[in-house]
Design a protein around this motif. Sequence first.
Motif, PDB file in Angstrom:
ATOM      1  N   SER A  95       0.799  -1.028   0.087  1.00  0.00           N
ATOM      2  CA  SER A  95       0.051   0.158  -0.068  1.00  0.00           C
ATOM      3  C   SER A  95       0.715   1.208   0.056  1.00  0.00           C
ATOM      4  O   SER A  95       1.964   1.244   0.441  1.00  0.00           O
ATOM      5  N   GLY A  96       0.376   2.447  -0.398  1.00  0.00           N
ATOM      6  CA  GLY A  96       1.084   3.429  -0.377  1.00  0.00           C
ATOM      7  C   GLY A  96       1.723   3.910  -1.448  1.00  0.00           C
ATOM      8  O   GLY A  96       1.655   3.091  -2.621  1.00  0.00           O
ATOM      9  N   SER A  97       2.670   4.596  -1.491  1.00  0.00           N
ATOM     10  CA  SER A  97       3.779   4.924  -2.783  1.00  0.00           C
ATOM     11  C   SER A  97       4.542   3.700  -3.062  1.00  0.00           C
ATOM     12  O   SER A  97       4.897   2.945  -2.408  1.00  0.00           O
ATOM     13  N   ASN A  98       5.000   3.732  -4.503  1.00  0.00           N
ATOM     14  CA  ASN A  98       5.685   2.536  -4.919  1.00  0.00           C
ATOM     15  C   ASN A  98       6.980   3.048  -5.370  1.00  0.00           C
ATOM     16  O   ASN A  98       7.645   2.560  -5.989  1.00  0.00           O
ATOM     17  N   GLN A  99       7.474   4.469  -4.659  1.00  0.00           N
ATOM     18  CA  GLN A  99       8.774   4.751  -5.013  1.00  0.00           C
ATOM     19  C   GLN A  99       9.973   3.774  -4.392  1.00  0.00           C
ATOM     20  O   GLN A  99      10.823   3.775  -5.043  1.00  0.00           O
ATOM     21  N   LEU A 100       9.613   3.033  -3.430  1.00  0.00           N
ATOM     22  CA  LEU A 100      10.758   2.204  -2.652  1.00  0.00           C
ATOM     23  C   LEU A 100      10.982   0.927  -3.672  1.00  0.00           C
ATOM     24  O   LEU A 100      12.014   0.804  -3.827  1.00  0.00           O
ATOM     25  N   GLN A 101       9.828   0.578  -4.292  1.00  0.00           N
ATOM     26  CA  GLN A 101       9.928  -0.692  -5.270  1.00  0.00           C
ATOM     27  C   GLN A 101      10.627  -0.207  -6.501  1.00  0.00           C
ATOM     28  O   GLN A 101      11.620  -0.750  -6.954  1.00  0.00           O
ATOM     29  N   SER A 102      10.037   1.105  -7.159  1.00  0.00           N
ATOM     30  CA  SER A 102      10.807   1.384  -8.310  1.00  0.00           C
ATOM     31  C   SER A 102      12.251   1.603  -8.046  1.00  0.00           C
ATOM     32  O   SER A 102      13.026   1.424  -8.966  1.00  0.00           O
ATOM     33  N   GLU A 103      12.721   2.437  -7.119  1.00  0.00           N
ATOM     34  CA  GLU A 103      13.852   2.691  -7.015  1.00  0.00           C
ATOM     35  C   GLU A 103      14.774   1.469  -6.496  1.00  0.00           C
ATOM     36  O   GLU A 103      15.944   1.465  -7.288  1.00  0.00           O
ATOM     37  N   PHE A 104      14.436   0.663  -5.910  1.00  0.00           N
ATOM     38  CA  PHE A 104      15.157  -0.935  -5.974  1.00  0.00           C
ATOM     39  C   PHE A 104      15.082  -1.326  -7.519  1.00  0.00           C
ATOM     40  O   PHE A 104      16.160  -2.080  -7.600  1.00  0.00           O
ATOM     41  N   ASP A 105      14.249  -1.476  -8.021  1.00  0.00           N
ATOM     42  CA  ASP A 105      14.314  -2.239  -9.503  1.00  0.00           C
ATOM     43  C   ASP A 105      15.075  -1.428 -10.227  1.00  0.00           C
ATOM     44  O   ASP A 105      15.820  -2.040 -11.055  1.00  0.00           O
ATOM     45  N   ASN A 106      15.187   0.079 -10.297  1.00  0.00           N
ATOM     46  CA  ASN A 106      16.235   0.742 -11.124  1.00  0.00           C
ATOM     47  C   ASN A 106      17.389   0.900 -10.728  1.00  0.00           C
ATOM     48  O   ASN A 106      18.309   1.370 -11.201  1.00  0.00           O
ATOM     49  N   THR A 107      17.854   0.311  -9.394  1.00  0.00           N
ATOM     50  CA  THR A 107      19.316   0.857  -8.852  1.00  0.00           C
ATOM     51  C   THR A 107      19.914  -0.664  -9.027  1.00  0.00           C
ATOM     52  O   THR A 107      19.497  -1.753  -8.796  1.00  0.00           O
ATOM     53  N   LEU A 108      21.077  -0.677 -10.028  1.00  0.00           N
ATOM     54  CA  LEU A 108      21.693  -1.834 -10.281  1.00  0.00           C
ATOM     55  C   LEU A 108      22.550  -2.151  -8.841  1.00  0.00           C
ATOM     56  O   LEU A 108      23.274  -1.343  -8.177  1.00  0.00           O
ATOM     57  N   PRO A 109      22.649  -3.297  -8.789  1.00  0.00           N
ATOM     58  CA  PRO A 109      23.687  -3.999  -7.639  1.00  0.00           C
ATOM     59  C   PRO A 109      25.167  -3.532  -7.824  1.00  0.00           C
ATOM     60  O   PRO A 109      25.905  -3.660  -8.980  1.00  0.00           O
ATOM     61  N   THR A 110      25.744  -3.183  -6.884  1.00  0.00           N
ATOM     62  CA  THR A 110      27.160  -2.836  -6.848  1.00  0.00           C
ATOM     63  C   THR A 110      28.228  -3.733  -6.091  1.00  0.00           C
ATOM     64  O   THR A 110      27.882  -3.828  -5.091  1.00  0.00           O
ATOM     65  N   PRO A 111      28.992  -4.804  -7.028  1.00  0.00           N
ATOM     66  CA  PRO A 111      29.833  -5.436  -6.286  1.00  0.00           C
ATOM     67  C   PRO A 111      30.662  -4.802  -5.347  1.00  0.00           C
ATOM     68  O   PRO A 111      31.407  -3.771  -5.432  1.00  0.00           O
ATOM     69  N   ILE A 112      30.929  -5.336  -3.959  1.00  0.00           N
ATOM     70  CA  ILE A 112      31.754  -4.527  -3.096  1.00  0.00           C
ATOM     71  C   ILE A 112      32.534  -5.717  -2.204  1.00  0.00           C
ATOM     72  O   ILE A 112      31.946  -7.055  -2.101  1.00  0.00           O
ATOM     73  N   ASN A 113      33.688  -5.811  -1.878  1.00  0.00           N
ATOM     74  CA  ASN A 113      34.416  -6.410  -1.106  1.00  0.00           C
ATOM     75  C   ASN A 113      35.258  -5.791   0.182  1.00  0.00           C
ATOM     76  O   ASN A 113      36.176  -6.360   0.619  1.00  0.00           O
ATOM     77  N   ALA A 114      34.990  -4.484   0.150  1.00  0.00           N
ATOM     78  CA  ALA A 114      35.863  -3.573   0.900  1.00  0.00           C
ATOM     79  C   ALA A 114      35.515  -3.801   2.429  1.00  0.00           C
ATOM     80  O   ALA A 114      34.224  -3.868   2.999  1.00  0.00           O
ATOM     81  N   PHE A 115      36.416  -4.065   3.314  1.00  0.00           N
ATOM     82  CA  PHE A 115      36.436  -4.030   4.775  1.00  0.00           C
ATOM     83  C   PHE A 115      35.767  -2.876   5.395  1.00  0.00           C
ATOM     84  O   PHE A 115      36.175  -1.935   5.305  1.00  0.00           O
ATOM     85  N   ASN A 116      34.683  -3.060   6.155  1.00  0.00           N
ATOM     86  CA  ASN A 116      34.142  -2.056   6.938  1.00  0.00           C
ATOM     87  C   ASN A 116      33.799  -2.634   8.369  1.00  0.00           C
ATOM     88  O   ASN A 116      32.807  -3.685   8.441  1.00  0.00           O
ATOM     89  N   PRO A 117      34.539  -2.185   9.320  1.00  0.00           N
ATOM     90  CA  PRO A 117      34.214  -2.656  10.689  1.00  0.00           C
ATOM     91  C   PRO A 117      32.823  -2.573  11.195  1.00  0.00           C
ATOM     92  O   PRO A 117      32.676  -3.382  12.175  1.00  0.00           O
ATOM     93  N   ILE A 118      32.027  -1.688  10.760  1.00  0.00           N
ATOM     94  CA  ILE A 118      30.713  -1.620  11.306  1.00  0.00           C
ATOM     95  C   ILE A 118      29.651  -2.199  10.304  1.00  0.00           C
ATOM     96  O   ILE A 118      28.697  -2.275  10.386  1.00  0.00           O
ATOM     97  N   ASP A 119      30.114  -2.918   9.407  1.00  0.00           N
ATOM     98  CA  ASP A 119      29.387  -3.864   8.252  1.00  0.00           C
ATOM     99  C   ASP A 119      29.696  -5.218   8.743  1.00  0.00           C
ATOM    100  O   ASP A 119      30.735  -5.787   8.270  1.00  0.00           O
ATOM    101  N   GLN A 120      28.834  -6.150   9.495  1.00  0.00           N
ATOM    102  CA  GLN A 120      29.466  -7.482   9.483  1.00  0.00           C
ATOM    103  C   GLN A 120      29.473  -8.341   8.155  1.00  0.00           C
ATOM    104  O   GLN A 120      29.902  -9.554   8.409  1.00  0.00           O
ATOM    105  N   ARG A 121      28.837  -7.818   7.309  1.00  0.00           N
ATOM    106  CA  ARG A 121      29.186  -8.527   5.942  1.00  0.00           C
ATOM    107  C   ARG A 121      30.310  -8.566   5.395  1.00  0.00           C
ATOM    108  O   ARG A 121      30.402  -9.347   4.540  1.00  0.00           O
TER     109      ARG A 121
END
Length: 630
Positions: free
Chosen positions: A342-368
């Motif tokens: 329900s509500g705006s579809n901007q979140l879904q549209s932005e997700f669909d239109n944003t290409l994933p960025t490959p990363i492997n940079a260490f970040n101490p605050i990102d457990q991934r």
Amino acid sequence: MAFNTGLSGLRAASVDLDVTGNNIANASTVGFKGSKVQFGDLYANGFLSGGTNPIGDGVRVQDVKQSFGQGNISFTDSGLDMAISGDGFFILSNNGETRYSRAGQFGIDKDGFVVNNQNMKVQGYTADDDGNLSGVRGDLAIETGNLAPRRTTNLVTDLNLDSRQSVLEQQVRSFSLPSSAFAGGEYRFTYSDGSPDYGVGPIANPAPPAAPVSAREIAEQITLAPGVNASGTETVTLASGTPSAAEIQDPDFRFRVGSIDLSNLTEVNNLQELAEAISNISDNSISAKVNGDTGSLEITNGSGERFDVEWGVGNNPSSTETSVGAISISSDRNVDGIVTVSGSNQLQSEFDNTLPTPINAFNPIDQRTYNHATSTKIYDSLGNTHEMTQFFVKEPSPGNGVGQSQWSIYIEIDGEMVAGTDQQPYTAIFNQDGQLESINGNVNGEIIIADWVPKDPNGAPNGADGPPADPSSVVSPIPLPANSSAFVLDLGRATQYGATFGVNNQQQNGYTTGRLSGLDVSGEGVIFARYTNGQSKALGQVALASFNNTNGLSPVGDTTWVESFESGQPVIGAPDTGTLGSIKASSVEESNVDLSAELVNLIIAQRNYQANAKTIETSDAVTQTIINLR
């Protein structure tokens, strides 16, 4: 003749009574050793020949011999009370005179020395500042002051890295949307790894005049979705040149950010200085800048809480602006899609239109971005505590993965990367058996950290020792006393087995300051001090003395003895070594007097005295009969 015989018996019986009475009087004296009278008969003899008279001349006291048998050991509530179980004597210094005693009722005098009840100082083996016992004998003393802090110079980490971990590869979508795009919205996140869908919302959109939902509240709801991170900010943007320099310089200029009043800004003359003043307010989530392109003043609340900005000249500010929220969202590769319920579809549209960025940079605050991490406390030269964290990242194996594995190591202290790992991590190589081969070529598995600046909670240097002037001069182990913040991280025991990551042991040699909280005495007579920081340190070791002829010691009162010619010289050593006994802490050795036996001896001595008096009385009667002959 009979008079002398009876008189000698009276003297002997009197001595026996005295000795027995003394034993009874000291039946409760700690460390007292009972005595026994030894008698011998008297016969007249001539020079170079024995006496011819078979009738003796009476009795004499040959010796009063002390019994140094073990007394019962009883417990006390004093930590410095000691009892000797076995052979030996405590060594006491009585203003330079050496005395020996079995009475272990000890305490501390005003100068911190261990003394007995007569202020005689207990002798023992002293310890250095690190608690190492020396072979030097002297007065034992208790340091009652605070234990000085000790900086960390060595940290040993024994852990296992899980060899089953895979090399981290990530794809992240990142985008931002205004808060208004989420008002009244309800969303469902879907996942490519088979995880169940996760619903978010609906995000409330209250009717006026209620305030809209803050960016923080929206971000908190979105972050609950697995694999999704969101943060919110609220920003007020004032038009170019607002407020004007003339308004800012007016003595009656007023400016308020949320609940924070920035009135009386006497040293602020323009928009740029106003932005700096706003950024310096106590609430460090508020920041401000002048946009170089538009000339507008932008005030941002990084916490995502809504706020108003009011300004003007006079007591009633005439202009008001309300913050506008923005949401920044990132999701990992497992998030397959977002469905608008329900509500705006901007979140879904932005997700669909944003290409994933490959990363492997260490970040101490990102457990991934790392596989494993472990933290421990370390200490600077002032005894301040700091949090050190080690991060481990699985890397592609060298040599096509045959016979070796590789991990990267990052090190952080209080949120700041150290050991140069912000530029280049350390590389750990493990062999085919899971054993550590080297870290950056060092086969000992050691990392020298020589760039750490100890800081306070505000991020400013706290006055403790900092890095050495020449980091390359630091060697392992760190020579003591240390004069910098450099320390050694020892990972030489690390392994890489096919088992869950786990820290087997982690020890460092630093500690903060501590107050004396108690004393313990070991069976070897070592006095340990316990401190409030959890540390303990040996302060010294009680020395004991033994003699070839214990009965040759001369009693001098106060339950003490001194060396004599007959006793021989003392053999001095540590408790529980050689023939010396062990120490029982919080205990005393009771008198070895058997009160029942002494009371029987008292009766016997009394009978002996009466009998010898009867001999004199009978001799007197016989003599009087002779005198009365006519």
